[in-house]
Structure formats: C-alpha cells, structure tokens
Scaffold this active site. Structure first.
Site, PDB file in Angstrom:
ATOM      1  N   HIS A 132     -48.781  17.173 -50.710  1.00 42.31           N
ATOM      2  CA  HIS A 132     -50.053  17.852 -50.413  1.00 42.31           C
ATOM      3  C   HIS A 132     -50.857  18.182 -51.667  1.00 42.31           C
ATOM      4  CE1 HIS A 132     -48.288  19.233 -46.282  1.00 42.31           C
ATOM      5  NE2 HIS A 132     -48.589  17.959 -46.305  1.00 42.31           N
ATOM      6  N   ASN A 232     -32.695  27.681 -44.313  1.00 40.05           N
ATOM      7  CA  ASN A 232     -33.786  28.522 -43.828  1.00 40.05           C
ATOM      8  C   ASN A 232     -33.193  29.754 -43.154  1.00 40.05           C
ATOM      9  OD1 ASN A 232     -36.057  29.587 -42.277  1.00 40.05           O
ATOM     10  ND2 ASN A 232     -37.037  27.605 -42.605  1.00 40.05           N
TER      11      ASN A 232
HETATM   12  C1  BV8 Z   1     -53.517  14.454 -41.497  1.00 41.05           C
HETATM   13  C2  BV8 Z   1     -52.299  21.987 -49.020  1.00 41.05           C
HETATM   14  C3  BV8 Z   1     -54.504  12.352 -40.879  1.00 41.05           C
HETATM   15  C4  BV8 Z   1     -53.474  22.890 -49.054  1.00 41.05           C
HETATM   16  C5  BV8 Z   1     -51.522  21.874 -46.699  1.00 41.05           C
HETATM   17  C6  BV8 Z   1     -50.335  15.875 -34.964  1.00 41.05           C
HETATM   18  C7  BV8 Z   1     -50.101  16.913 -34.134  1.00 41.05           C
HETATM   19  C8  BV8 Z   1     -50.730  18.138 -34.395  1.00 41.05           C
HETATM   20  C9  BV8 Z   1     -51.564  18.317 -35.495  1.00 41.05           C
HETATM   21  C10 BV8 Z   1     -51.796  17.263 -36.297  1.00 41.05           C
HETATM   22  C11 BV8 Z   1     -51.187  16.058 -36.047  1.00 41.05           C
HETATM   23  N1  BV8 Z   1     -51.603  15.216 -37.011  1.00 41.05           N
HETATM   24  C12 BV8 Z   1     -52.433  15.846 -37.858  1.00 41.05           C
HETATM   25  C13 BV8 Z   1     -52.568  17.112 -37.429  1.00 41.05           C
HETATM   26  C14 BV8 Z   1     -53.385  18.125 -38.045  1.00 41.05           C
HETATM   27  C15 BV8 Z   1     -52.695  18.838 -39.192  1.00 41.05           C
HETATM   28  C16 BV8 Z   1     -51.522  19.662 -38.729  1.00 41.05           C
HETATM   29  O1  BV8 Z   1     -50.369  19.280 -38.826  1.00 41.05           O
HETATM   30  N2  BV8 Z   1     -51.862  20.847 -38.268  1.00 41.05           N
HETATM   31  C17 BV8 Z   1     -50.796  21.801 -37.869  1.00 41.05           C
HETATM   32  C18 BV8 Z   1     -51.180  23.174 -38.387  1.00 41.05           C
HETATM   33  C19 BV8 Z   1     -50.615  21.775 -36.398  1.00 41.05           C
HETATM   34  N3  BV8 Z   1     -52.264  17.921 -40.234  1.00 41.05           N
HETATM   35  C20 BV8 Z   1     -53.208  17.504 -41.113  1.00 41.05           C
HETATM   36  O2  BV8 Z   1     -54.389  17.802 -41.048  1.00 41.05           O
HETATM   37  C21 BV8 Z   1     -52.704  16.594 -42.223  1.00 41.05           C
HETATM   38  N4  BV8 Z   1     -53.572  15.456 -42.382  1.00 41.05           N
HETATM   39  O3  BV8 Z   1     -52.750  14.461 -40.557  1.00 41.05           O
HETATM   40  O4  BV8 Z   1     -54.414  13.439 -41.793  1.00 41.05           O
HETATM   41  C22 BV8 Z   1     -55.346  12.857 -39.809  1.00 41.05           C
HETATM   42  C23 BV8 Z   1     -56.627  13.179 -40.164  1.00 41.05           C
HETATM   43  C24 BV8 Z   1     -57.450  13.622 -39.119  1.00 41.05           C
HETATM   44  C25 BV8 Z   1     -56.987  13.806 -37.805  1.00 41.05           C
HETATM   45  C26 BV8 Z   1     -55.693  13.456 -37.510  1.00 41.05           C
HETATM   46  C27 BV8 Z   1     -54.855  12.997 -38.507  1.00 41.05           C
HETATM   47  C28 BV8 Z   1     -52.753  17.331 -43.603  1.00 41.05           C
HETATM   48  C29 BV8 Z   1     -51.783  18.449 -43.624  1.00 41.05           C
HETATM   49  C30 BV8 Z   1     -51.743  19.078 -45.033  1.00 41.05           C
HETATM   50  C31 BV8 Z   1     -52.595  20.313 -45.100  1.00 41.05           C
HETATM   51  N5  BV8 Z   1     -52.436  20.959 -46.411  1.00 41.05           N
HETATM   52  N6  BV8 Z   1     -51.387  22.403 -47.962  1.00 41.05           N
HETATM   53  C32 BV8 Z   1     -53.098  24.320 -49.393  1.00 41.05           C
HETATM   54  O5  BV8 Z   1     -51.921  24.607 -49.650  1.00 41.05           O
HETATM   55  O6  BV8 Z   1     -54.032  25.124 -49.412  1.00 41.05           O
HETATM   56  S1  BV8 Z   1     -50.460  22.390 -45.458  1.00 41.05           S
HETATM   57  C33 BV8 Z   1     -49.678  23.831 -46.093  1.00 41.05           C
HETATM   58  O7  BV8 Z   1     -49.208  24.523 -44.983  1.00 41.05           O
HETATM   59  C34 BV8 Z   1     -48.450  23.604 -46.936  1.00 41.05           C
HETATM   60  O8  BV8 Z   1     -48.591  22.528 -47.834  1.00 41.05           O
HETATM   61  C35 BV8 Z   1     -47.384  23.319 -45.881  1.00 41.05           C
HETATM   62  O9  BV8 Z   1     -47.394  21.975 -45.510  1.00 41.05           O
HETATM   63  C36 BV8 Z   1     -47.896  24.122 -44.713  1.00 41.05           C
HETATM   64  C37 BV8 Z   1     -47.084  25.356 -44.524  1.00 41.05           C
HETATM   65  O10 BV8 Z   1     -45.946  24.945 -43.852  1.00 41.05           O
HETATM   66  P1  BV8 Z   1     -44.504  25.356 -44.467  1.00 41.05           P
HETATM   67  O11 BV8 Z   1     -44.445  24.902 -45.884  1.00 41.05           O
HETATM   68  O12 BV8 Z   1     -43.525  24.864 -43.524  1.00 41.05           O
HETATM   69  O13 BV8 Z   1     -44.577  26.952 -44.526  1.00 41.05           O
HETATM   70  P2  BV8 Z   1     -44.612  27.990 -43.323  1.00 41.05           P
HETATM   71  O14 BV8 Z   1     -45.292  29.176 -43.854  1.00 41.05           O
HETATM   72  O15 BV8 Z   1     -45.109  27.359 -42.079  1.00 41.05           O
HETATM   73  O16 BV8 Z   1     -43.038  28.295 -43.075  1.00 41.05           O
HETATM   74  C38 BV8 Z   1     -42.266  28.842 -44.095  1.00 41.05           C
HETATM   75  C39 BV8 Z   1     -40.806  28.622 -43.689  1.00 41.05           C
HETATM   76  O17 BV8 Z   1     -39.971  29.107 -44.742  1.00 41.05           O
HETATM   77  C40 BV8 Z   1     -40.417  29.380 -42.421  1.00 41.05           C
HETATM   78  O18 BV8 Z   1     -39.625  28.535 -41.598  1.00 41.05           O
HETATM   79  C41 BV8 Z   1     -39.563  30.540 -42.945  1.00 41.05           C
HETATM   80  O19 BV8 Z   1     -38.526  30.900 -42.037  1.00 41.05           O
HETATM   81  C42 BV8 Z   1     -38.966  29.924 -44.194  1.00 41.05           C
HETATM   82  N7  BV8 Z   1     -38.558  30.881 -45.244  1.00 41.05           N
HETATM   83  C43 BV8 Z   1     -39.088  32.101 -45.509  1.00 41.05           C
HETATM   84  N8  BV8 Z   1     -38.436  32.652 -46.586  1.00 41.05           N
HETATM   85  C44 BV8 Z   1     -37.508  31.730 -46.997  1.00 41.05           C
HETATM   86  C45 BV8 Z   1     -37.596  30.598 -46.145  1.00 41.05           C
HETATM   87  N9  BV8 Z   1     -36.809  29.525 -46.306  1.00 41.05           N
HETATM   88  C46 BV8 Z   1     -35.883  29.555 -47.328  1.00 41.05           C
HETATM   89  N10 BV8 Z   1     -35.770  30.603 -48.205  1.00 41.05           N
HETATM   90  C47 BV8 Z   1     -36.548  31.701 -48.058  1.00 41.05           C
HETATM   91  N11 BV8 Z   1     -36.417  32.724 -48.911  1.00 41.05           N
END
Ligand code: BV8
Length: 267
Positions: A132, A232
């Site tokens: 990303h 996790n």
């Molecule tokens: C795309 C950079 C082609 C910017 C980021 C299919 C189905 C549904 C939706 C979509 C799909 N295809 C595409 C989409 C849309 C979208 C998407 O997935 N939306 C989601 C929200 C539903 N995807 C996109 O737009 C992607 N592009 O598909 O392009 C396309 C184009 C147009 C139309 C269709 C397709 C681009 C996605 C990238 C976006 N950019 N980051 C920035 O950072 O500002 S995403 C960003 O959020 C991060 O990089 C990361 O990927 C995401 C956060 O997720 P996680 O890292 O998993 O973090 P989260 O907070 O969710 O969870 C934390 C975890 O850690 C928890 O489980 C917790 O329990 C755990 N934890 C907590 N403490 C600890 C721990 N684990 C271990 N130790 C600890 N101490």
C-alpha cells in the site's frame, strides 16, 4: 532473547508457538503478511484508530481517497503529515526485531506489508514488499512526478496543511500511498502473489483481513499448500484460513517464536 513472566504467552498460545516453530524450522520460503496491528505496540494507531483527535469526525474514505484529496487537499495532506510525525517518533518493538532474527532460521523470509510506516525496514528486515505504498514517498496527484520527501511541509501540530505544488506540472503533491479505489503497485502485487502461492508457511500478523485484495493472500497461501499461522489477539476474517492460531500481541508472540526456534536449535 528474554521473556518476563508477565509477558509469557498463555498455555494454548505456548503450544501454538511450539507448533509454529516446528513448521518454520522445516520451511524453505516463509512469507510474513503484516497489517496495522503489527505497528500498534510501537504507538502507531491502527487504521481505524488513526481517526482520532482532529480526524475523528471523518471516515477512512473521506481521507484516504483521491476524491477526498481533490476536495480537501489541506485536510488530507495534514492527516498524512500527522501520521508521518507519529511514525518518526515511533521505534520498532521487539516483534520487529524478532522478524529480523527469524531470517537466521529460514532460508528465505519476505515481509509483505499493508503498512505504510516503514518500520520493518527501519528494524532491519532485508526483504520488505510494501503493498500500500509508503508515507516516506511523495508524487503529484496528476502525472505522479516524484517529489522529494525532504521538501514536504510538516506542521508541528495536528492541523490542515496545504500540499506543495509539483515543480514540473504544478499539480498538488500527495503521499505515495495506495488510496481506496486505487490499484496496488503492479510489481509489488506480482511479487506478493507469487510468494504467497509458493511459500511453505505464511505468518499473518496484525491484520483484520477486511481490506481487499491484500486479504486474499492467506487464502492463496493455504490453497498453495502452505501452513498459515495467525498472530492476533482477536479472531479475524483470516482465522478461517489459519492452521495454527497464536492469540496474542505481535510484540510478545514473535519473540517467543524466535526463542522456541533458538531453544530447538540448541537441543
Ligand atoms: C482496489 C494506505 C482495485 C493508505 C490502505 C472487494 C470487496 C469489497 C471491497 C473491495 C473489494 N475490492 C476492492 C474493494 C474496495 C477496497 C476495500 O477493500 N475496502 C474495504 C474497506 C471493504 N479496496 C481498495 O480500494 C483497494 N484497491 O481494490 O483497487 C479496484 C479499484 C476500484 C474498484 C474496485 C477495485 C485499495 C486498498 C488499499 C487502501 N489503502 N492504506 C493509508 O494508510 O492511509 S488500507 C489501510 O487499511 C491499511 O494499509 C490496511 O490495509 C487497512 C487496515 O487494515 P489492517 O491493517 O488489517 O488493520 P485493522 O485496523 O483493520 O486491524 C488491525 C488488526 O490488528 C485487528 O485484527 C486487531 O485485532 C489486530 N491487533 C491489534 N493489536 C495487535 C494486533 N495484532 C497483533 N498484535 C497486536 N498488538
């Protein structure tokens, strides 16, 4: 490598760590897929938690999309400047150093991260694939002309900040991260998908598995015959793909994993 009593993983997690060590010991190629949870013990809020203070009233799509940047460039640029300051003030926790140490036990280890904070590289991991993008790179929003990070303004407090203009085309400069609705970098994607399909083990650390297409990697690894190991504290959408689940924080489980490999190597 030391582990204090209070940091010792729970019994079932200890068993899971022993099993994971066995898998890693036999693996040639290991992929470590990391998300925001990997960074939070270093004081970097997970993506959803980054919506605090000035930014609390916005949802991710209102800050991490090109449309949001074109609508409110100073708000979006200010948010990223704030996150860069947080990252600069952070230090890699023991989990990062454990991943560097793991390179000694595995012929080929590659980090594939969704994080844009650069902490894996700062800790010394040799092979890091950034899916990303990175907070440390900039380019203009139209032609993506590279822009020197050193010239990017960084306000001292949480405030909106006008982005600089591209010296080549005058367009506003943006951080080189992948925004929602944008495709991932082609080379990084090809490398990550190839590695996932051909590894013997994948460690999935600190990701909720909600963001596509990165969330597919554990399932590609599993379908490729790899053993998937989740690290996790909470269940996630990835848990379904995992063969081994280490329920605990990365900063505790990963050092314990290396300790188990070290002990194993000694006996
Ligand atoms: C795309 C950079 C082609 C910017 C980021 C299919 C189905 C549904 C939706 C979509 C799909 N295809 C595409 C989409 C849309 C979208 C998407 O997935 N939306 C989601 C929200 C539903 N995807 C996109 O737009 C992607 N592009 O598909 O392009 C396309 C184009 C147009 C139309 C269709 C397709 C681009 C996605 C990238 C976006 N950019 N980051 C920035 O950072 O500002 S995403 C960003 O959020 C991060 O990089 C990361 O990927 C995401 C956060 O997720 P996680 O890292 O998993 O973090 P989260 O907070 O969710 O969870 C934390 C975890 O850690 C928890 O489980 C917790 O329990 C755990 N934890 C907590 N403490 C600890 C721990 N684990 C271990 N130790 C600890 N101490």
């Amino acid at each position: 490598m030391w582990i204090t009593r209070s940091q010792a993983p729970a019994a079932d997690t200890a068993r899971a760590i022993a099993a994971a060590a066995g898998v890693l010991r036999a693996a040639q190629r290991v992929v470590v897929a990391t998300g925001a949870g990997m960074s939070c013990e270093s004081g970097i809020p997970t993506f959803r938690d980054a919506l605090t203070g000035l930014w609390a009233r916005y949802d991710p799509e209102e800050l991490a999309t090109e449309a949001a940047f074109r609508r409110h460039p100073a708000r979006v640029f200010g948010w990223y400047a704030w996150r860069r300051r947080l990252v600069r003030a952070a230090t890699p926790h023991p989990g990062y150093h454990a991943l560097v140490a793991l390179e000694r036990f595995v012929p080929e280890l590659v980090i594939v991260t969704q994080n844009v904070d650069g902490l894996h590289r700062r800790a010394g991991s040799r092979r890091v694939v950034e899916l990303h993008g990175s907070l440390d790179r900039f380019s203009c929003v139209d032609a993506r002309h590279p822009f020197p990070a050193a010239a990017a303004p960084e306000p001292a407090e949480d405030t909106e900040c006008e982005p600089p203009s591209c010296p080549e085309c005058g367009a506003p400069v943006r951080p080189d991260v992948v925004w929602f609705g944008e495709t991932l970098p082609a080379q990084a994607t090809a490398e990550a998908w190839d590695l996932a399909a051909s590894c013997q083990a994948m460690l999935v650390v600190g990701t909720s598995g909600l963001v596509q297409p990165a969330a597919q990697l554990p399932f590609i690894a599993r379908d490729g015959g790899a053993t998937v190991i989740e690290v996790n504290p909470d269940p996630t959408d990835v848990s379904a793909a995992a063969h081994i689940i280490c329920r605990g924080p990365a900063g505790v489980v990963l050092p314990a994993l290396v300790a188990a490999l070290t002990e194993g190597a000694a006996t």
